[in-house]
Design a protein around this motif. Structure first.
Motif, PDB file in Angstrom:
ATOM      1  N   CYS A  11       0.820  -1.223   0.000  1.00 52.99           N
ATOM      2  CA  CYS A  11       0.000   0.000   0.000  1.00 52.99           C
ATOM      3  C   CYS A  11       0.846   1.262   0.000  1.00 52.99           C
ATOM      4  O   CYS A  11       0.331   2.345  -0.301  1.00 52.99           O
ATOM      5  CB  CYS A  11      -0.913   0.021   1.227  1.00 52.99           C
ATOM      6  SG  CYS A  11      -2.165  -1.271   1.293  1.00 52.99           S
ATOM      7  N   ALA A  49     -10.200  -4.434   6.553  1.00 60.63           N
ATOM      8  CA  ALA A  49      -9.748  -3.926   5.252  1.00 60.63           C
ATOM      9  C   ALA A  49      -8.557  -2.994   5.485  1.00 60.63           C
ATOM     10  O   ALA A  49      -8.736  -1.772   5.603  1.00 60.63           O
ATOM     11  CB  ALA A  49     -10.877  -3.198   4.541  1.00 60.63           C
ATOM     12  N   GLY A  52      -8.053   0.274   3.150  1.00 56.05           N
ATOM     13  CA  GLY A  52      -8.963   1.371   3.443  1.00 56.05           C
ATOM     14  C   GLY A  52      -8.638   2.045   4.756  1.00 56.05           C
ATOM     15  O   GLY A  52      -8.707   3.275   4.877  1.00 56.05           O
ATOM     16  N   TYR A  53      -8.290   1.234   5.755  1.00 54.57           N
ATOM     17  CA  TYR A  53      -7.912   1.785   7.068  1.00 54.57           C
ATOM     18  C   TYR A  53      -6.704   2.695   6.932  1.00 54.57           C
ATOM     19  O   TYR A  53      -6.662   3.791   7.517  1.00 54.57           O
ATOM     20  CB  TYR A  53      -7.610   0.635   8.025  1.00 54.57           C
ATOM     21  CG  TYR A  53      -6.939   1.058   9.317  1.00 54.57           C
ATOM     22  CD1 TYR A  53      -7.688   1.482  10.407  1.00 54.57           C
ATOM     23  CD2 TYR A  53      -5.550   1.032   9.437  1.00 54.57           C
ATOM     24  CE1 TYR A  53      -7.069   1.882  11.582  1.00 54.57           C
ATOM     25  CE2 TYR A  53      -4.925   1.436  10.606  1.00 54.57           C
ATOM     26  CZ  TYR A  53      -5.687   1.847  11.678  1.00 54.57           C
ATOM     27  OH  TYR A  53      -5.062   2.245  12.841  1.00 54.57           O
ATOM     28  N   VAL A  55      -5.569   4.269   4.224  1.00 57.65           N
ATOM     29  CA  VAL A  55      -5.909   5.485   3.473  1.00 57.65           C
ATOM     30  C   VAL A  55      -6.601   6.492   4.389  1.00 57.65           C
ATOM     31  O   VAL A  55      -6.287   7.688   4.375  1.00 57.65           O
ATOM     32  CB  VAL A  55      -6.805   5.141   2.262  1.00 57.65           C
ATOM     33  CG1 VAL A  55      -7.416   6.416   1.664  1.00 57.65           C
ATOM     34  CG2 VAL A  55      -6.007   4.415   1.194  1.00 57.65           C
ATOM     35  N   LYS A  56      -7.545   6.025   5.198  1.00 56.12           N
ATOM     36  CA  LYS A  56      -8.238   6.925   6.125  1.00 56.12           C
ATOM     37  C   LYS A  56      -7.268   7.521   7.142  1.00 56.12           C
ATOM     38  O   LYS A  56      -7.339   8.713   7.451  1.00 56.12           O
ATOM     39  CB  LYS A  56      -9.349   6.163   6.851  1.00 56.12           C
ATOM     40  CG  LYS A  56     -10.511   5.771   5.961  1.00 56.12           C
ATOM     41  CD  LYS A  56     -11.542   4.969   6.750  1.00 56.12           C
ATOM     42  CE  LYS A  56     -12.698   4.521   5.883  1.00 56.12           C
ATOM     43  NZ  LYS A  56     -13.694   3.715   6.638  1.00 56.12           N
ATOM     44  N   LEU A 122      -9.986  11.224  -2.372  1.00 63.26           N
ATOM     45  CA  LEU A 122     -10.604   9.995  -1.874  1.00 63.26           C
ATOM     46  C   LEU A 122     -11.649   9.460  -2.846  1.00 63.26           C
ATOM     47  O   LEU A 122     -11.765   8.245  -3.046  1.00 63.26           O
ATOM     48  CB  LEU A 122     -11.239  10.244  -0.505  1.00 63.26           C
ATOM     49  CG  LEU A 122     -10.263  10.484   0.641  1.00 63.26           C
ATOM     50  CD1 LEU A 122     -11.024  10.878   1.908  1.00 63.26           C
ATOM     51  CD2 LEU A 122      -9.394   9.259   0.904  1.00 63.26           C
ATOM     52  N   PHE A 126      -9.367   6.916  -4.903  1.00 60.47           N
ATOM     53  CA  PHE A 126      -9.544   5.728  -4.072  1.00 60.47           C
ATOM     54  C   PHE A 126     -10.978   5.201  -4.067  1.00 60.47           C
ATOM     55  O   PHE A 126     -11.278   4.222  -3.399  1.00 60.47           O
ATOM     56  CB  PHE A 126      -9.087   6.022  -2.638  1.00 60.47           C
ATOM     57  CG  PHE A 126      -7.609   6.289  -2.552  1.00 60.47           C
ATOM     58  CD1 PHE A 126      -6.699   5.250  -2.475  1.00 60.47           C
ATOM     59  CD2 PHE A 126      -7.128   7.586  -2.568  1.00 60.47           C
ATOM     60  CE1 PHE A 126      -5.341   5.490  -2.408  1.00 60.47           C
ATOM     61  CE2 PHE A 126      -5.759   7.838  -2.502  1.00 60.47           C
ATOM     62  CZ  PHE A 126      -4.871   6.788  -2.423  1.00 60.47           C
ATOM     63  N   GLU A 127     -11.856   5.875  -4.809  1.00 59.48           N
ATOM     64  CA  GLU A 127     -13.233   5.428  -5.016  1.00 59.48           C
ATOM     65  C   GLU A 127     -14.010   5.271  -3.708  1.00 59.48           C
ATOM     66  O   GLU A 127     -14.827   4.375  -3.558  1.00 59.48           O
ATOM     67  CB  GLU A 127     -13.249   4.121  -5.817  1.00 59.48           C
ATOM     68  CG  GLU A 127     -12.625   4.276  -7.199  1.00 59.48           C
ATOM     69  CD  GLU A 127     -12.663   2.988  -8.009  1.00 59.48           C
ATOM     70  OE1 GLU A 127     -12.900   1.923  -7.416  1.00 59.48           O
ATOM     71  OE2 GLU A 127     -12.456   3.065  -9.232  1.00 59.48           O
ATOM     72  N   PHE A 128     -13.756   6.163  -2.754  1.00 62.10           N
ATOM     73  CA  PHE A 128     -14.562   6.200  -1.540  1.00 62.10           C
ATOM     74  C   PHE A 128     -15.935   6.762  -1.887  1.00 62.10           C
ATOM     75  O   PHE A 128     -16.055   7.699  -2.683  1.00 62.10           O
ATOM     76  CB  PHE A 128     -13.906   7.110  -0.498  1.00 62.10           C
ATOM     77  CG  PHE A 128     -12.854   6.437   0.339  1.00 62.10           C
ATOM     78  CD1 PHE A 128     -12.821   6.630   1.710  1.00 62.10           C
ATOM     79  CD2 PHE A 128     -11.894   5.620  -0.231  1.00 62.10           C
ATOM     80  CE1 PHE A 128     -11.853   6.026   2.499  1.00 62.10           C
ATOM     81  CE2 PHE A 128     -10.922   5.013   0.534  1.00 62.10           C
ATOM     82  CZ  PHE A 128     -10.902   5.204   1.913  1.00 62.10           C
ATOM     83  N   ALA A 132     -18.585   7.338   3.248  1.00 63.30           N
ATOM     84  CA  ALA A 132     -17.279   7.121   3.866  1.00 63.30           C
ATOM     85  C   ALA A 132     -16.505   8.431   3.983  1.00 63.30           C
ATOM     86  O   ALA A 132     -15.844   8.689   4.994  1.00 63.30           O
ATOM     87  CB  ALA A 132     -16.475   6.105   3.049  1.00 63.30           C
TER      88      ALA A 132
END
Length: 290
Positions: A11, A49, A52-53, A55-56, A122, A126-128, A132
């Motif tokens: 990542c 995940a 995703g974690y 990225v957040k 995002l 990242f397609e959030f 989200a």
């Protein structure tokens, strides 16, 4: 709880690209990504995940960084440019399309608010979904949608540059520098778009080009840009050498004195003419160019 370093390393390129685009500074971006790893490593919570974690987590850390007094002072400067970086082509290919790390795109991002910047990256990269993004930014979902709309509108209005072939970009770069070094304002002007913009970042304390002080802000219009560049470049050329390189995925020129980088020159090209000239001349922001 044991965390898989292999997952984190897979990542890392996308996390670094996110942090760099949020902050415009590779060193600070690297620190943020490392901090995200340490937080995950110390966490006792099962993360279903990890990507995703992470990225957040990186996004939150970037927003905290941008909220600092130092960052707010830096971003308030109209002449501030992101740090140019010499990234390996393999890394650039992995993180995203090349135009999304170009200097022109980073400058556009810098003009957005931190929350608009986060919402755009995002959602688009990242397609959030809106739910989200709203949760991460601690806003309502309608407010999140409005953030994204404003960011998209701003980028659509200003981002006219398209990815041009490297040989075309390089030819314009060489011609621009040759005309500037010769002090030929007419030749420089013929290479520029009518609404060309010159941005010179010599750091928060400013600097000098020959006998001329650093510009206090962006210079607008082909005639003004050409006159300034043609007048100033020959004055400060003594003792300098130039070297072509690739910065932010595009051809660029590095100006050196005694082997040390003094200025990085990057262009944004639209319809075969130069729309933006970016000159990063802050020594503190040239550490990742070679």
């Amino acid at each position: 709880m044991e965390h898989d370093v292999t997952v984190f390393e897979s990542c890392r390129p996308s996390l670094l690209a996110l942090a760099y685009r949020m902050l415009g500074d590779l060193g600070r971006a690297e620190d943020v990504v490392q901090d995200a790893w340490l937080r995950w490593e110390r966490s006792e919570t099962m993360v279903v995940a990890p990507a995703g974690y992470l990225v957040k987590t990186v996004t939150r850390l970037c927003l905290n960084e941008l909220d600092s007094a130092r960052a707010r002072r830096e971003e308030a400067r109209s002449d501030r440019l992101p740090e140019p970086v010499a990234l390996e082509r393999t890394v650039l290919d992995r993180i995203d399309t090349l135009d999304r790390v170009s200097m022109a795109f980073l400058v556009l991002l810098q003009r957005l608010t931190p929350d608009e910047r986060a919402a755009l990256l995002l959602h688009e990269v990242f397609e959030f979904d809106h739910a989200a993004i709203a949760e991460l930014l601690e806003r309502s979902e309608p407010a999140s949608r409005q953030l994204l709309k404003r960011a998209r509108d701003h980028v659509a209005n200003e981002r006219r540059a398209i990815r041009v072939p490297d040989d075309v970009h390089r030819r314009l770069l060489r011609a621009f520098l040759a005309a500037a070094a010769a002090g030929d304002a007419d030749a420089v002007a013929r290479l520029l778009a009518d609404d060309a913009v010159l941005i010179v970042d010599a750091g928060p304390k400013g600097g000098r080009f020959g006998r001329v002080r650093n510009l206090p802000g962006p210079l607008l219009g082909a005639a003004k840009v050409a006159a300034f560049v043609a007048a100033v470049t020959p004055q400060g050329a003594a003792g300098l050498e130039t070297r072509e390189c690739e910065l932010n995925g595009q051809p660029a020129m590095l100006v050196l004195r005694d082997g040390q980088p003094r200025t990085a020159i990057l262009l944004s090209v639209v319809d075969g003419r130069i729309r933006f000239v970016f000159m990063q001349a802050d020594p503190a922001r040239l550490g990742h160019v070679t």
